[in-house]
Design a protein around this motif. Structure first.
Motif, PDB file in Angstrom:
ATOM      1  N   GLY A  23      14.184  13.704   0.219  1.00  0.00           N
ATOM      2  CA  GLY A  23      12.726  13.323   0.574  1.00  0.00           C
ATOM      3  C   GLY A  23      11.553  12.451  -0.250  1.00  0.00           C
ATOM      4  O   GLY A  23      11.097  12.689  -1.271  1.00  0.00           O
ATOM      5  N   ILE A  24      12.076  11.037   0.406  1.00  0.00           N
ATOM      6  CA  ILE A  24      11.935   9.816  -0.151  1.00  0.00           C
ATOM      7  C   ILE A  24      10.451  10.177   0.156  1.00  0.00           C
ATOM      8  O   ILE A  24      10.128  10.017   1.544  1.00  0.00           O
ATOM      9  CB  ILE A  24      12.439   8.787  -0.113  1.00  0.00           C
ATOM     10  CG1 ILE A  24      14.446   8.737   0.069  1.00  0.00           C
ATOM     11  CG2 ILE A  24      11.866   7.313  -0.790  1.00  0.00           C
ATOM     12  CD1 ILE A  24      14.191   8.970  -1.704  1.00  0.00           C
ATOM     13  N   ASP A  25       8.971   9.802  -0.779  1.00  0.00           N
ATOM     14  CA  ASP A  25       7.660   9.562  -0.211  1.00  0.00           C
ATOM     15  C   ASP A  25       7.242   8.092  -1.049  1.00  0.00           C
ATOM     16  O   ASP A  25       8.276   7.608  -2.218  1.00  0.00           O
ATOM     17  CB  ASP A  25       6.848  10.533  -1.164  1.00  0.00           C
ATOM     18  CG  ASP A  25       6.698  11.746  -1.093  1.00  0.00           C
ATOM     19  OD1 ASP A  25       6.940  12.025   0.259  1.00  0.00           O
ATOM     20  OD2 ASP A  25       7.292  12.335  -1.183  1.00  0.00           O
ATOM     21  N   PHE A  26       7.426   7.213  -0.232  1.00  0.00           N
ATOM     22  CA  PHE A  26       6.651   6.243  -0.889  1.00  0.00           C
ATOM     23  C   PHE A  26       5.513   5.200   0.361  1.00  0.00           C
ATOM     24  O   PHE A  26       4.811   5.427   0.842  1.00  0.00           O
ATOM     25  CB  PHE A  26       7.932   4.867  -0.261  1.00  0.00           C
ATOM     26  CG  PHE A  26       7.916   3.839  -0.568  1.00  0.00           C
ATOM     27  CD1 PHE A  26       7.912   2.987  -1.484  1.00  0.00           C
ATOM     28  CD2 PHE A  26       7.799   2.654   0.938  1.00  0.00           C
ATOM     29  CE1 PHE A  26       7.680   1.583  -1.981  1.00  0.00           C
ATOM     30  CE2 PHE A  26       7.180   1.225   0.112  1.00  0.00           C
ATOM     31  CZ  PHE A  26       7.770   0.938  -0.557  1.00  0.00           C
ATOM     32  N   THR A  27       4.753   4.532  -0.869  1.00  0.00           N
ATOM     33  CA  THR A  27       3.907   4.432   0.092  1.00  0.00           C
ATOM     34  C   THR A  27       3.865   2.419  -0.630  1.00  0.00           C
ATOM     35  O   THR A  27       3.475   2.196  -1.978  1.00  0.00           O
ATOM     36  CB  THR A  27       2.061   5.053  -0.107  1.00  0.00           C
ATOM     37  OG1 THR A  27       2.559   5.989  -0.092  1.00  0.00           O
ATOM     38  CG2 THR A  27       1.253   3.857   0.428  1.00  0.00           C
ATOM     39  N   ALA A  28       3.587   1.201   0.505  1.00  0.00           N
ATOM     40  CA  ALA A  28       3.525   0.068   0.346  1.00  0.00           C
ATOM     41  C   ALA A  28       2.379  -0.066   0.333  1.00  0.00           C
ATOM     42  O   ALA A  28       1.577  -0.353   2.038  1.00  0.00           O
ATOM     43  CB  ALA A  28       4.266  -1.095   0.774  1.00  0.00           C
ATOM     44  N   LYS A  29       0.780  -0.829   0.231  1.00  0.00           N
ATOM     45  CA  LYS A  29      -0.307  -1.345   0.513  1.00  0.00           C
ATOM     46  C   LYS A  29      -0.623  -2.580   0.224  1.00  0.00           C
ATOM     47  O   LYS A  29       0.704  -3.409   0.293  1.00  0.00           O
ATOM     48  CB  LYS A  29      -0.796  -0.702  -0.855  1.00  0.00           C
ATOM     49  CG  LYS A  29      -1.801   0.726  -1.169  1.00  0.00           C
ATOM     50  CD  LYS A  29      -2.698   0.801  -2.528  1.00  0.00           C
ATOM     51  CE  LYS A  29      -2.559   2.205  -3.200  1.00  0.00           C
ATOM     52  NZ  LYS A  29      -3.186   2.462  -3.954  1.00  0.00           N
ATOM     53  N   LYS A  30      -1.346  -2.660   1.355  1.00  0.00           N
ATOM     54  CA  LYS A  30      -1.467  -4.170   1.750  1.00  0.00           C
ATOM     55  C   LYS A  30      -1.826  -5.660   0.643  1.00  0.00           C
ATOM     56  O   LYS A  30      -2.120  -4.677  -0.010  1.00  0.00           O
ATOM     57  CB  LYS A  30      -2.818  -4.409   3.104  1.00  0.00           C
ATOM     58  CG  LYS A  30      -3.221  -3.728   3.974  1.00  0.00           C
ATOM     59  CD  LYS A  30      -4.098  -3.513   4.929  1.00  0.00           C
ATOM     60  CE  LYS A  30      -3.711  -2.570   6.265  1.00  0.00           C
ATOM     61  NZ  LYS A  30      -5.313  -2.877   7.077  1.00  0.00           N
ATOM     62  N   GLY A  31      -1.710  -6.452   0.844  1.00  0.00           N
ATOM     63  CA  GLY A  31      -1.073  -7.533   0.048  1.00  0.00           C
ATOM     64  C   GLY A  31       0.219  -6.943  -1.200  1.00  0.00           C
ATOM     65  O   GLY A  31       0.079  -8.338  -2.301  1.00  0.00           O
ATOM     66  N   GLU A  32       1.065  -5.370  -0.869  1.00  0.00           N
ATOM     67  CA  GLU A  32       1.493  -5.512  -1.880  1.00  0.00           C
ATOM     68  C   GLU A  32       3.252  -6.319  -2.289  1.00  0.00           C
ATOM     69  O   GLU A  32       3.272  -6.140  -0.831  1.00  0.00           O
ATOM     70  CB  GLU A  32       1.814  -4.166  -2.948  1.00  0.00           C
ATOM     71  CG  GLU A  32       1.100  -3.013  -2.722  1.00  0.00           C
ATOM     72  CD  GLU A  32       1.442  -1.408  -2.927  1.00  0.00           C
ATOM     73  OE1 GLU A  32       1.052  -1.635  -4.340  1.00  0.00           O
ATOM     74  OE2 GLU A  32       2.043  -1.644  -3.016  1.00  0.00           O
ATOM     75  N   ILE A  33       3.842  -6.532  -2.900  1.00  0.00           N
ATOM     76  CA  ILE A  33       5.161  -6.582  -3.178  1.00  0.00           C
ATOM     77  C   ILE A  33       5.722  -6.281  -3.475  1.00  0.00           C
ATOM     78  O   ILE A  33       5.840  -5.472  -4.461  1.00  0.00           O
ATOM     79  CB  ILE A  33       5.271  -8.671  -3.181  1.00  0.00           C
ATOM     80  CG1 ILE A  33       4.641  -9.411  -2.960  1.00  0.00           C
ATOM     81  CG2 ILE A  33       6.696  -8.579  -3.918  1.00  0.00           C
ATOM     82  CD1 ILE A  33       4.241 -10.546  -3.457  1.00  0.00           C
ATOM     83  N   ILE A  34       6.821  -5.989  -2.467  1.00  0.00           N
ATOM     84  CA  ILE A  34       8.119  -4.468  -3.296  1.00  0.00           C
ATOM     85  C   ILE A  34       9.142  -5.283  -3.121  1.00  0.00           C
ATOM     86  O   ILE A  34       9.543  -5.172  -2.233  1.00  0.00           O
ATOM     87  CB  ILE A  34       7.938  -3.452  -2.196  1.00  0.00           C
ATOM     88  CG1 ILE A  34       5.822  -3.133  -2.156  1.00  0.00           C
ATOM     89  CG2 ILE A  34       8.511  -2.217  -2.731  1.00  0.00           C
ATOM     90  CD1 ILE A  34       5.597  -2.133  -3.240  1.00  0.00           C
ATOM     91  N   GLY A  35       9.937  -4.341  -4.623  1.00  0.00           N
ATOM     92  CA  GLY A  35      11.514  -4.667  -4.322  1.00  0.00           C
ATOM     93  C   GLY A  35      12.223  -3.081  -4.848  1.00  0.00           C
ATOM     94  O   GLY A  35      11.520  -2.560  -5.298  1.00  0.00           O
ATOM     95  N   VAL A  36      13.243  -2.951  -4.052  1.00  0.00           N
ATOM     96  CA  VAL A  36      14.103  -1.960  -4.171  1.00  0.00           C
ATOM     97  C   VAL A  36      15.074  -2.111  -5.085  1.00  0.00           C
ATOM     98  O   VAL A  36      15.977  -3.053  -4.531  1.00  0.00           O
ATOM     99  CB  VAL A  36      14.128  -1.167  -2.747  1.00  0.00           C
ATOM    100  CG1 VAL A  36      15.099  -0.269  -2.728  1.00  0.00           C
ATOM    101  CG2 VAL A  36      13.074  -1.465  -1.823  1.00  0.00           C
ATOM    102  N   ILE A  37      15.064  -1.307  -6.134  1.00  0.00           N
ATOM    103  CA  ILE A  37      16.449  -1.495  -6.958  1.00  0.00           C
ATOM    104  C   ILE A  37      17.134   0.197  -7.267  1.00  0.00           C
ATOM    105  O   ILE A  37      16.900   1.218  -6.751  1.00  0.00           O
ATOM    106  CB  ILE A  37      16.299  -2.272  -8.587  1.00  0.00           C
ATOM    107  CG1 ILE A  37      14.950  -0.695  -8.747  1.00  0.00           C
ATOM    108  CG2 ILE A  37      15.420  -3.429  -8.047  1.00  0.00           C
ATOM    109  CD1 ILE A  37      14.594  -1.756 -10.519  1.00  0.00           C
ATOM    110  N   GLY A  38      18.388  -0.142  -7.426  1.00  0.00           N
ATOM    111  CA  GLY A  38      19.159   0.772  -7.523  1.00  0.00           C
ATOM    112  C   GLY A  38      20.447   0.369  -7.887  1.00  0.00           C
ATOM    113  O   GLY A  38      20.869  -0.989  -7.157  1.00  0.00           O
TER     114      GLY A  38
END
Length: 99
Positions: A23-38
């Motif tokens: 049930g992952i919910d996620f939004t990356a807005k324009k211009g954002e830099i996202i890192g995925v950690i875990g």
């Protein structure tokens, strides 16, 4: 017009009986830099492979650059080579000095 490049709603991925993404919910807005950690085995690679259309997912909605990647039995949108090329080119686009 959407204000995001990536939107994920209720994404689920199972390997057999083991639920990797729940049930992952996620939004990356324009211009954002996202890192995925875990932690190891948390599903980071699986999540990114779903976004890049490398791996299939079981349920949920994934929209990347306005393209709904949801699998449809009659249309193989998920495995479309032109769509994959477009997504890769947008995700890994390198800006020049003038941009």
């Amino acid at each position: 017009m959407q204000d995001y490049n990536v939107k994920v709603e209720n994404l689920t991925k199972n390997y057999g009986k083991k639920a990797v993404l729940k049930g992952i919910d996620f939004t990356a807005k324009k211009g954002e830099i996202i890192g995925v950690i875990g932690k190891n085995g948390a599903g980071k690679s699986t999540f990114l492979e779903n976004l890049m259309t490398i791996k299939d997912y079981n349920d949920g909605k994934v929209i990347v650059f306005g393209n709904n990647l949801q699998k449809n039995n009659e249309q193989l949108v998920f495995h479309s080579l032109p769509l994959k090329n477009y997504i890769f080119s947008q995700m890994f686009r390198i800006n020049t000095i003038t941009e």
